[in-house]
Design an enzyme around this catalytic site. Structure first.
Site, short mmCIF file in Angstrom:
data_model
loop_
_atom_site.label_atom_id
_atom_site.label_comp_id
_atom_site.label_asym_id
_atom_site.label_seq_id
_atom_site.Cartn_x
_atom_site.Cartn_y
_atom_site.Cartn_z
CD1 TRP A 130 82.98 -92.74 -44.12
CD2 TRP A 130 82.71 -90.75 -45.11
NE1 TRP A 130 81.78 -92.21 -43.70
CE2 TRP A 130 81.59 -90.99 -44.29
CE3 TRP A 130 82.77 -89.56 -45.82
CZ2 TRP A 130 80.54 -90.09 -44.16
CZ3 TRP A 130 81.73 -88.66 -45.71
CH2 TRP A 130 80.64 -88.92 -44.89
CG ASP A 211 86.60 -85.45 -45.28
OD1 ASP A 211 86.37 -84.67 -44.34
OD2 ASP A 211 85.90 -86.46 -45.50
CE LYS A 246 82.90 -88.06 -36.51
NZ LYS A 246 82.13 -87.84 -37.76
#
Length: 397
Positions: A130, A211, A246
């Site tokens: 990312w 993460d 999410k």
């Protein structure tokens, strides 16, 4: 005073969203940003979260500042979600968990903490990762390097090359790892590969920084926490930043946490104190409403199973869209291997499309992807998956 300030080039993901919103074509498809949309292309509002918020509003009360580390009930529920309620590390007081402003806030707090207390370390991230990972750690003053990860030829993992690189790192290097649902590739380590990686991390005295933004979107809540629990079971010290943006569809509430699993309760207490101080220097304290949502949903005997069922439905819909896109592409482009769509997990896949092919998708077909070729599977639905497959096939011809 500020004429010397350099212009900001903009974030590539948000710039694509702006371009998509300005596109007048009615059949446009947004597969760029990492957001889960339902079968109708809408951002879902989960009943579990609605019921939690109804209870919060009914209870009323004042809205004080939270402590620097966040709400105690929220933090306790996060630790149990990550490690399992009965994990020995929790019972021994070896886990320091703070509530943060999303997982991005957790990553940044952790980066600043580590730069203070491991100032000579360097950070290693997967190739690719990312984009904001690199920016966050560089912003904290770290040198950021990369280790081999994605295999463009197979759509899989360069695991042997990854291990070889990590074996050569200096002790106390910080290794950023995606616990599940790798962003941007969707390529994950298997449990057996995590089991092979952990001895290398221990022997080289490396600090894993996990993460975990998509817990529940891979194989399940507990299955997606395999890496966290395996590292804890092996007695390693590590950090993990996690998010509920999410999984609870509460993006703007900024619900996240940072946990440090330490060698002893005494170390965890020291780490917690300095994490508090780091938070104080950045934003003082996290959001009250976000904490209440997480604590209510995770801690309630009725809401927790409801949320788990909602998350399972989101995961299953993503899986159905993976299969639908795969089957249409196989039929449209025979002889080309699209198996990566089935083996990769979570919201994202690396399509292997070039930047020029992605540009053609956008300009000629109104299908929006990142120029890296990353596709957000969660943006697909029954109404647009066929059109997306046709557009991808057209630029591949």
């Amino acid at each position: 005073m500020f004429e010397h300030v350099q212009p900001y080039a903009g974030d590539p993901i948000f710039a694509l969203v702006d371009a998509f919103n300005a596109d007048p074509r009615p059949a446009k498809v947004n597969l760029s940003i990492g957001i889960y949309f339902d079968a109708q292309g809408r951002l879902p509002v989960l009943p579990s979260v609605q019921q939690a918020e109804a209870r919060i509003l009914a209870a009323g009360g004042a809205k004080p500042y939270l402590p620097m580390e966040g709400d105690a009930a929220c933090r306790a529920e996060v630790a149990k979600l990550l490690l399992g309620a009965e994990h020995p590390a929790i019972a021994a007081g070896r886990v320091a968990t703070i509530q943060t402003v999303g997982s991005s806030g957790g990553l940044k707090v952790g980066a600043d903490f580590l730069k203070t207390w491991l100032p000579d370390a360097a950070v290693w991230v997967s190739d690719p990762t990312w984009d904001n990972h690199r920016s966050m750690f560089e912003g904290s003053g770290f040198t950021v390097n990369s280790y081999p990860y994605h295999d463009a030829a197979t759509g899989g993992l360069r695991f042997d090359a990854m291990l070889a690189t990590l074996r050569g790192l200096p002790a106390r290097s910080i290794v950023l790892l995606h616990a599940c649902c790798h962003n941007p590739t969707g390529v994950d380590l298997s449990p057996a590969q995590w089991d092979a990686l952990i001895p290398v991390l221990r022997e080289r005295e490396l600090l894993p920084y996990l993460d975990l933004a998509y817990q529940g979107f891979g194989d399940g809540i507990d299955e997606d926490a395999y890496a966290v629990r395996a590292l804890a079971d092996a007695g390693l010290t590590f950090f993990v930043a996690n998010s509920f943006s999410k999984s609870m569809s509460v993006y703007g509430e900024r619900c996240g946490a940072l946990s440090a699993v330490c060698a002893s309760a005494a170390e965890a207490e020291l780490v917690m104190g300095q994490l508090r101080f780091t938070v104080r220097r950045i934003y003082s304290s996290p959001a009250l409403h976000a904490a209440k949502i997480v604590a209510h949903v995770l801690g309630d005997a009725d809401l927790r199973p409801l949320w788990q069922a909602e998350l399972a439905a989101m995961r299953e819909r993503i899986g159905a869209m993976r299969r639908a896109l795969h089957d249409r592409l196989v039929a449209r482009v025979p002889g080309r291997d699209f198996g990566y769509l089935l083996s990769q997990r979570g919201m994202f896949s690396y399509t292997g499309l070039s930047g020029e092919q992605v540009d053609a998708l956008r300009t000629q077909h109104a299908v929006y992807l990142l120029r890296s070729g990353r596709i957000c599977i969660a943006g697909l639905n029954d109404a647009n998956v066929g059109r997306t497959a046709e557009a991808m096939a057209a630029v591949l011809d």
